[in-house]
Design a protein around this motif. Sequence first.
Motif, mmCIF file in Angstrom:
data_model
loop_
_atom_site.group_PDB
_atom_site.id
_atom_site.type_symbol
_atom_site.label_atom_id
_atom_site.label_comp_id
_atom_site.label_asym_id
_atom_site.label_seq_id
_atom_site.Cartn_x
_atom_site.Cartn_y
_atom_site.Cartn_z
ATOM 1 N N ALA B 10 -11.109 -63.124 -3.221
ATOM 2 C CA ALA B 10 -11.162 -64.550 -2.925
ATOM 3 C C ALA B 10 -9.861 -65.213 -3.372
ATOM 4 C CB ALA B 10 -12.344 -65.197 -3.618
ATOM 5 N N ILE B 11 -9.422 -64.812 -4.548
ATOM 6 C CA ILE B 11 -8.164 -65.382 -5.044
ATOM 7 C C ILE B 11 -7.025 -64.991 -4.121
ATOM 8 C CG2 ILE B 11 -6.473 -65.235 -6.911
ATOM 9 C CD1 ILE B 11 -8.891 -64.887 -8.814
ATOM 10 N N ALA B 12 -7.023 -63.711 -3.743
ATOM 11 C CA ALA B 12 -5.963 -63.214 -2.877
ATOM 12 C C ALA B 12 -5.984 -63.961 -1.549
ATOM 13 C CB ALA B 12 -6.126 -61.717 -2.648
ATOM 14 N N MET B 13 -7.205 -64.130 -0.967
ATOM 15 C CA MET B 13 -7.326 -64.804 0.320
ATOM 16 C C MET B 13 -6.786 -66.222 0.246
ATOM 17 S SD MET B 13 -10.899 -63.391 1.939
ATOM 18 C CE MET B 13 -11.728 -64.674 1.158
ATOM 19 N N SER B 14 -7.192 -66.898 -0.823
ATOM 20 C CA SER B 14 -6.750 -68.291 -0.915
ATOM 21 C C SER B 14 -5.245 -68.339 -1.123
ATOM 22 C CB SER B 14 -7.488 -69.014 -2.030
ATOM 23 O OG SER B 14 -7.222 -68.385 -3.245
ATOM 24 N N ALA B 15 -4.733 -67.382 -1.848
ATOM 25 C CA ALA B 15 -3.292 -67.344 -2.075
ATOM 26 C C ALA B 15 -2.549 -67.080 -0.768
ATOM 27 C CB ALA B 15 -2.956 -66.278 -3.104
ATOM 28 N N VAL B 16 -3.083 -66.112 0.004
ATOM 29 C CA VAL B 16 -2.441 -65.778 1.285
ATOM 30 C C VAL B 16 -2.459 -66.994 2.199
ATOM 31 C CG1 VAL B 16 -2.717 -64.427 3.405
ATOM 32 C CG2 VAL B 16 -2.831 -63.321 1.164
ATOM 33 N N THR B 166 3.806 -71.906 -8.615
ATOM 34 C CA THR B 166 4.167 -70.551 -9.041
ATOM 35 C C THR B 166 2.893 -69.791 -9.397
ATOM 36 O OG1 THR B 166 6.135 -71.496 -10.058
ATOM 37 C CG2 THR B 166 5.612 -69.211 -10.617
ATOM 38 N N PHE B 167 2.809 -68.546 -8.931
ATOM 39 C CA PHE B 167 1.665 -67.699 -9.307
ATOM 40 C C PHE B 167 2.143 -66.505 -10.108
ATOM 41 C CE2 PHE B 167 0.057 -69.601 -5.272
ATOM 42 C CZ PHE B 167 -0.957 -70.354 -5.851
ATOM 43 N N ASN B 168 1.298 -66.104 -11.045
ATOM 44 C CA ASN B 168 1.583 -64.892 -11.828
ATOM 45 C C ASN B 168 0.372 -63.982 -11.773
ATOM 46 O OD1 ASN B 168 4.185 -65.256 -13.545
ATOM 47 N ND2 ASN B 168 3.135 -67.215 -13.577
ATOM 48 N N LEU B 169 0.611 -62.703 -11.610
ATOM 49 C CA LEU B 169 -0.492 -61.746 -11.636
ATOM 50 C C LEU B 169 -0.011 -60.466 -12.301
ATOM 51 C CD1 LEU B 169 -3.449 -61.129 -10.658
ATOM 52 C CD2 LEU B 169 -2.400 -60.078 -8.648
ATOM 53 N N GLY B 170 -0.820 -59.970 -13.262
ATOM 54 C CA GLY B 170 -0.402 -58.727 -13.902
ATOM 55 C C GLY B 170 -1.303 -58.379 -15.064
ATOM 56 N N PRO B 171 -1.055 -57.238 -15.661
ATOM 57 C CA PRO B 171 -1.914 -56.786 -16.762
ATOM 58 C C PRO B 171 -1.580 -57.482 -18.074
ATOM 59 C CG PRO B 171 -0.186 -55.197 -16.358
ATOM 60 C CD PRO B 171 -0.005 -56.271 -15.337
ATOM 61 N N GLU B 224 -4.409 -60.602 -15.677
ATOM 62 C CA GLU B 224 -4.237 -62.042 -15.823
ATOM 63 C C GLU B 224 -3.746 -62.629 -14.513
ATOM 64 O OE1 GLU B 224 -2.691 -63.840 -19.420
ATOM 65 O OE2 GLU B 224 -1.096 -64.747 -18.236
ATOM 66 N N PHE B 225 -4.357 -63.745 -14.120
ATOM 67 C CA PHE B 225 -3.881 -64.493 -12.971
ATOM 68 C C PHE B 225 -3.596 -65.902 -13.454
ATOM 69 C CE2 PHE B 225 -4.718 -67.522 -9.550
ATOM 70 C CZ PHE B 225 -3.761 -67.102 -8.632
ATOM 71 N N CYS B 226 -2.424 -66.404 -13.099
ATOM 72 C CA CYS B 226 -2.050 -67.731 -13.583
ATOM 73 C C CYS B 226 -1.427 -68.526 -12.442
ATOM 74 C CB CYS B 226 -1.047 -67.581 -14.739
ATOM 75 S SG CYS B 226 -0.494 -69.161 -15.393
ATOM 76 N N ALA B 227 -1.831 -69.777 -12.321
ATOM 77 C CA ALA B 227 -1.223 -70.677 -11.334
ATOM 78 C C ALA B 227 -0.609 -71.853 -12.074
ATOM 79 C CB ALA B 227 -2.281 -71.163 -10.355
ATOM 80 N N ASP B 228 0.688 -72.113 -11.770
ATOM 81 C CA ASP B 228 1.404 -73.228 -12.394
ATOM 82 C C ASP B 228 1.738 -74.253 -11.317
ATOM 83 O OD1 ASP B 228 2.354 -71.008 -14.534
ATOM 84 O OD2 ASP B 228 2.657 -73.053 -15.325
ATOM 85 N N PHE B 238 -1.277 -75.828 -15.770
ATOM 86 C CA PHE B 238 -1.573 -74.459 -15.350
ATOM 87 C C PHE B 238 -3.040 -74.122 -15.601
ATOM 88 C CE2 PHE B 238 -2.225 -72.040 -19.232
ATOM 89 C CZ PHE B 238 -1.665 -72.871 -20.208
ATOM 90 N N GLY B 239 -3.511 -73.155 -14.820
ATOM 91 C CA GLY B 239 -4.817 -72.553 -15.068
ATOM 92 C C GLY B 239 -4.628 -71.057 -15.042
ATOM 93 N N LEU B 240 -5.180 -70.379 -16.022
ATOM 94 C CA LEU B 240 -5.065 -68.918 -15.977
ATOM 95 C C LEU B 240 -6.396 -68.283 -16.337
ATOM 96 C CD1 LEU B 240 -4.844 -67.301 -18.940
ATOM 97 C CD2 LEU B 240 -2.606 -68.373 -18.964
ATOM 98 N N VAL B 241 -6.594 -67.094 -15.777
ATOM 99 C CA VAL B 241 -7.808 -66.333 -16.066
ATOM 100 C C VAL B 241 -7.401 -64.995 -16.662
ATOM 101 C CG1 VAL B 241 -9.850 -65.233 -15.111
ATOM 102 C CG2 VAL B 241 -9.082 -67.419 -14.179
ATOM 103 N N ASP B 242 -7.974 -64.684 -17.823
ATOM 104 C CA ASP B 242 -7.795 -63.346 -18.404
ATOM 105 C C ASP B 242 -9.088 -62.586 -18.157
ATOM 106 O OD1 ASP B 242 -5.233 -63.502 -19.320
ATOM 107 O OD2 ASP B 242 -5.809 -64.355 -21.265
ATOM 108 N N TRP B 243 -9.013 -61.609 -17.287
ATOM 109 C CA TRP B 243 -10.203 -60.874 -16.878
ATOM 110 C C TRP B 243 -10.205 -59.510 -17.574
ATOM 111 C CZ3 TRP B 243 -13.485 -62.897 -12.893
ATOM 112 C CH2 TRP B 243 -14.621 -62.112 -12.674
ATOM 113 N N GLY B 244 -11.046 -59.379 -18.589
ATOM 114 C CA GLY B 244 -11.070 -58.136 -19.366
ATOM 115 C C GLY B 244 -11.632 -56.985 -18.554
ATOM 116 N N LEU B 245 -11.016 -55.827 -18.667
ATOM 117 C CA LEU B 245 -11.468 -54.666 -17.894
ATOM 118 C C LEU B 245 -11.972 -53.545 -18.783
ATOM 119 C CD1 LEU B 245 -8.783 -54.644 -15.077
ATOM 120 C CD2 LEU B 245 -11.177 -55.347 -14.901
#
Lengths: 384, 273
Positions: B10-16, B166-171, B224-228, B238-245
């Motif tokens: 969903a995040i990816a779709m909205s980003a695209v 700006t978007f950030n995505l990564g571990p 982590e996904f972050c939108a600035d 900004f809003g960011l989500v830390d999604w524990g795996l």
Amino acid sequence: MKKILYGLGLCAVFSLSSCIQDEPLNSECDIETAEVLTDDADGWLLNASEATKAIPSSDSVIIFYLKADFADWDKLKALAVQFKLTPGATVTPESGTVHDFSGDGVHYRVTSEDGEWHRDYRVRFTLPPSLPTEYPFENYRWNSTEKYREWFEYSEFDGSEFNMWATGNPGFAISRSAAKPEEYPTIPWDETSVSGHAVKLETCSTGQFGSMMFMPIAAGNLFIGTFDVSNALQDAMAATRFGLPFNKKPVSFEAYYRYKPGPTFINRSGAVQEGRVDTPDLYAVLYRNTDENGQAFTLQGDNVLTHPNIVAIARNTDYVHDFDNWTHINIPFEYREEIDRELLRSYGYSLAVVFTSSIEGASFCGAVGSTLIVDEARVICEEE
Amino acid sequence: MRKLRYILSAIAMSAVGLLSAQDVTMKELMDDKRENREANYQKWGPTSDHDGMGFLVRAGFVLGGTSPLPLPAEIRKINEFAPKGGFSLGVDGYKYFNMRWGLSAGLRFFMQGMRTGAKVKDYGMSITMGEDKVSGRFTGTDITETRMTGFTIPVTATYRVGARWTFNLGPYVSYWIYRDFDGEVFDGYLREGGPTGQKINITSDNPAAYDFSDNMRRFSWGMEFCADFRVREHLNVFGLVDWGLNDVFKSDFETVTFALYPIYATLGVAYYY
């Protein structure tokens, strides 16, 4: 910006909608209540409330007691018992169907709603057993999980094993699962005895679980009655159910004991009570076992010495703290009211005999290490 | 895990969707007003050159929860939920490789936590204290509170969509300096050993408490996904989500029969240089 909000909204919708799954089928398979389908229960069952019983979760034999003078044995050949089961569970043979209960009783199997679990029950009708009056404490066996011992006597009536003794051991087993059999509060004792085996009652610590539940100690106890383990954590006073139906008039209560108090007396929250010395309690109580509406009544932890239904008490008050020699007690029953002979004959009274290593053990106050050894107890009754 | 995929897609779709919309704008800009775009980047910064670097100081509030995914069938109803997080404070350094792509790494202090109450049915549990153990199936109410305080190091890919987004995505990896996980069960009963075991009633007057804090991990990792969004020069919201795996509990801990993942969001402002 709009798209971002849309995306976040989508996230929220997904996370909420997929949350709660379908309810799993029930896995329990209990008979919760059992009811004899009869319109004249008063005429042949022990008392008015005998026809309908709530069944404790740990019971698998359901006994309906007949009147003491019951003789119409053909009646038992065609009776129906109706059950209330765990929702969704099924029973074979079917609930409410007519069966022959004259022999050993009827076996039932209850299967859970999910089909994966079952429990077997036996339902039988019997005359009230004649409670033995001599207690040598020679007969004990392992409980079903082989963690602790259970005491029984042999019935004078037909020589069968009569589970008249109860202990708090099942409650201790919950809090101290790692305890070895010899670490339980109530255990057989062979080091010294008046004759054969004796019983050792010792006030024990209930460990971290016990103090978490504000039940830091478990007094060693042994009593005529039943221990309802389902209430052990919820309402410990209601867990000890004292007394079983009795048809003789007791005159005095006799026993041999040795006692040593533990070093430190603590209260329910575990606080040390300076200067308090623990003491045991040995007593016998006779009481009317139905209330004013004819419903079955049982004394429990919080009223065993105070309830108005009590007819007579024999309680030792002066204890000798001597662990090296036997002290003999012979206490007369003090009657508060005239005994009703007719009621006595029809098992309208119950007798409780109680031994505990800490007098306030029921409210979880006492000294860990207080030890009471008991042997050769008996209740002397009036000759008929 | 299924739900995680939903949300990530969903995040990816909205980003695209956003990117393609933005692409049109970019094309127009490229065709018509290249100078304008330059001016725009210049205005919103951080740099108009395509390999700029700098850093951001982030401060925010933390909201979220620690949850099994998906919720097991034994959980029948969520009676209450309250975030018990706190603030988060950190610094990110970034480096752009071209006009859009860059890399970011940071160090953040955080306080996460929640309180939740649930109605459970046939919930397999076993509580160990010292050498003693109570196990069986519990039906009733459970209340759990958990808190974690520590540091997170995210390493993310940065994608600058336009002058302002700006978007950030990564571990990321987290280290918990302090963590606790405790609660109580009540208003129900335990069937000791299994569904046919003896029933032990547990009431709200005398609940059974548990504390699994020492069974929690120290290190955790996730995505982590972050939108600035630049609200003014040098200032982002900004809003960011830390999604524990990985499970919050150590792998040899079996009392809680399912894995619990920390999923926490941070909302705040960032100052960038």
